[in-house]
Design a protein around this motif. Sequence first.
Motif, PDB file in Angstrom:
ATOM      1  N   UNK A   1       0.802  -1.218   0.000  1.00 57.86           N
ATOM      2  CA  UNK A   1       0.000   0.000   0.000  1.00 57.86           C
ATOM      3  C   UNK A   1       0.839   1.274   0.000  1.00 57.86           C
ATOM      4  N   UNK A   2       2.112   1.166   0.385  1.00 62.13           N
ATOM      5  CA  UNK A   2       2.971   2.358   0.371  1.00 62.13           C
ATOM      6  C   UNK A   2       3.555   2.622  -1.012  1.00 62.13           C
ATOM      7  N   UNK A   3       4.076   1.583  -1.652  1.00 54.70           N
ATOM      8  CA  UNK A   3       4.761   1.771  -2.934  1.00 54.70           C
ATOM      9  C   UNK A   3       3.881   1.449  -4.137  1.00 54.70           C
ATOM     10  N   UNK A   4       2.816   0.680  -3.924  1.00 49.20           N
ATOM     11  CA  UNK A   4       1.986   0.236  -5.039  1.00 49.20           C
ATOM     12  C   UNK A   4       2.519  -1.007  -5.725  1.00 49.20           C
ATOM     13  N   UNK A   5       3.664  -1.492  -5.279  1.00 49.51           N
ATOM     14  CA  UNK A   5       4.254  -2.687  -5.886  1.00 49.51           C
ATOM     15  C   UNK A   5       3.321  -3.877  -5.700  1.00 49.51           C
ATOM     16  N   UNK A   6       3.221  -4.709  -6.732  1.00 50.94           N
ATOM     17  CA  UNK A   6       2.396  -5.911  -6.691  1.00 50.94           C
ATOM     18  C   UNK A   6       3.329  -7.112  -6.708  1.00 50.94           C
ATOM     19  N   UNK A   7       3.215  -7.943  -5.683  1.00 47.56           N
ATOM     20  CA  UNK A   7       4.041  -9.138  -5.561  1.00 47.56           C
ATOM     21  C   UNK A   7       3.155 -10.347  -5.865  1.00 47.56           C
ATOM     22  N   UNK A   8       3.550 -11.130  -6.851  1.00 47.73           N
ATOM     23  CA  UNK A   8       2.822 -12.353  -7.175  1.00 47.73           C
ATOM     24  C   UNK A   8       3.389 -13.492  -6.343  1.00 47.73           C
TER      25      UNK A   8
ATOM     26  N   UNK B   1      -7.287 -14.049  -4.924  1.00 47.05           N
ATOM     27  CA  UNK B   1      -6.882 -13.579  -3.602  1.00 47.05           C
ATOM     28  C   UNK B   1      -5.951 -12.386  -3.756  1.00 47.05           C
ATOM     29  N   UNK B   2      -6.303 -11.310  -3.075  1.00 52.00           N
ATOM     30  CA  UNK B   2      -5.466 -10.116  -3.046  1.00 52.00           C
ATOM     31  C   UNK B   2      -5.236  -9.755  -1.591  1.00 52.00           C
ATOM     32  N   UNK B   3      -3.992  -9.677  -1.217  1.00 56.17           N
ATOM     33  CA  UNK B   3      -3.611  -9.258   0.132  1.00 56.17           C
ATOM     34  C   UNK B   3      -3.053  -7.845   0.036  1.00 56.17           C
ATOM     35  N   UNK B   4      -3.367  -7.007   1.017  1.00 54.28           N
ATOM     36  CA  UNK B   4      -2.882  -5.632   1.040  1.00 54.28           C
ATOM     37  C   UNK B   4      -2.083  -5.440   2.313  1.00 54.28           C
ATOM     38  N   UNK B   5      -0.915  -4.826   2.191  1.00 54.50           N
ATOM     39  CA  UNK B   5      -0.097  -4.642   3.376  1.00 54.50           C
ATOM     40  C   UNK B   5       0.917  -3.532   3.202  1.00 54.50           C
ATOM     41  N   UNK B   6       1.617  -3.311   4.295  1.00 49.05           N
ATOM     42  CA  UNK B   6       2.711  -2.348   4.305  1.00 49.05           C
ATOM     43  C   UNK B   6       3.950  -3.067   4.813  1.00 49.05           C
ATOM     44  N   UNK B   7       5.111  -2.622   4.430  1.00 49.21           N
ATOM     45  CA  UNK B   7       6.332  -3.295   4.886  1.00 49.21           C
ATOM     46  C   UNK B   7       6.440  -3.257   6.409  1.00 49.21           C
ATOM     47  N   UNK B   8       6.921  -4.348   6.961  1.00 50.37           N
ATOM     48  CA  UNK B   8       7.159  -4.418   8.406  1.00 50.37           C
ATOM     49  C   UNK B   8       8.396  -3.589   8.704  1.00 50.37           C
TER      50      UNK B   8
END
Length: 138
Positions: free
Chosen positions: A93-100, A126-133
């Motif tokens: 959610x911070x960078x917009x990067x999508x990780x498959x 399935x789509x998960x949304x997160x921010x880096x730890x």
Amino acid sequence: MDRIENLCAEKGMRMTDQRRVVARVLSQSHDHPDVEELYRRAAAVDPHISIATVYRTVRLFEEAGIIARHDFRDGRSRYEEQTDEHHDHLIDLKSGQVVEFVDDEIERLQHAIAERLGYKLVAHRLELYGTPIDEGAQ
């Protein structure tokens, strides 16, 4: 010809030079670009291509099942080649990067949940949304 061009040919789609440009840009994309980004990349190849042509081509490819559209909560439709190989997405959610990613445990759980509820799972997304730890907080 690249993968998307081949799929278009298999479906009997008429391929103009500008459709070929969009197909190649999509095939070479390793991210999930939106139409504006596709247009920027296509215009670098063919400065005469219009954003309207890119929009029409993307819609045509999507309707033909050649590309998949995703809405990752950022207000933009983003695209990737439709494949037979299933994968899920984690969106930063911070960078917009999508990780498959593919996770066998998640796949097993989804099937088990559907079965427990009296269903046979035939498809899912399935789509998960997160921010880096924060590494300093660990």
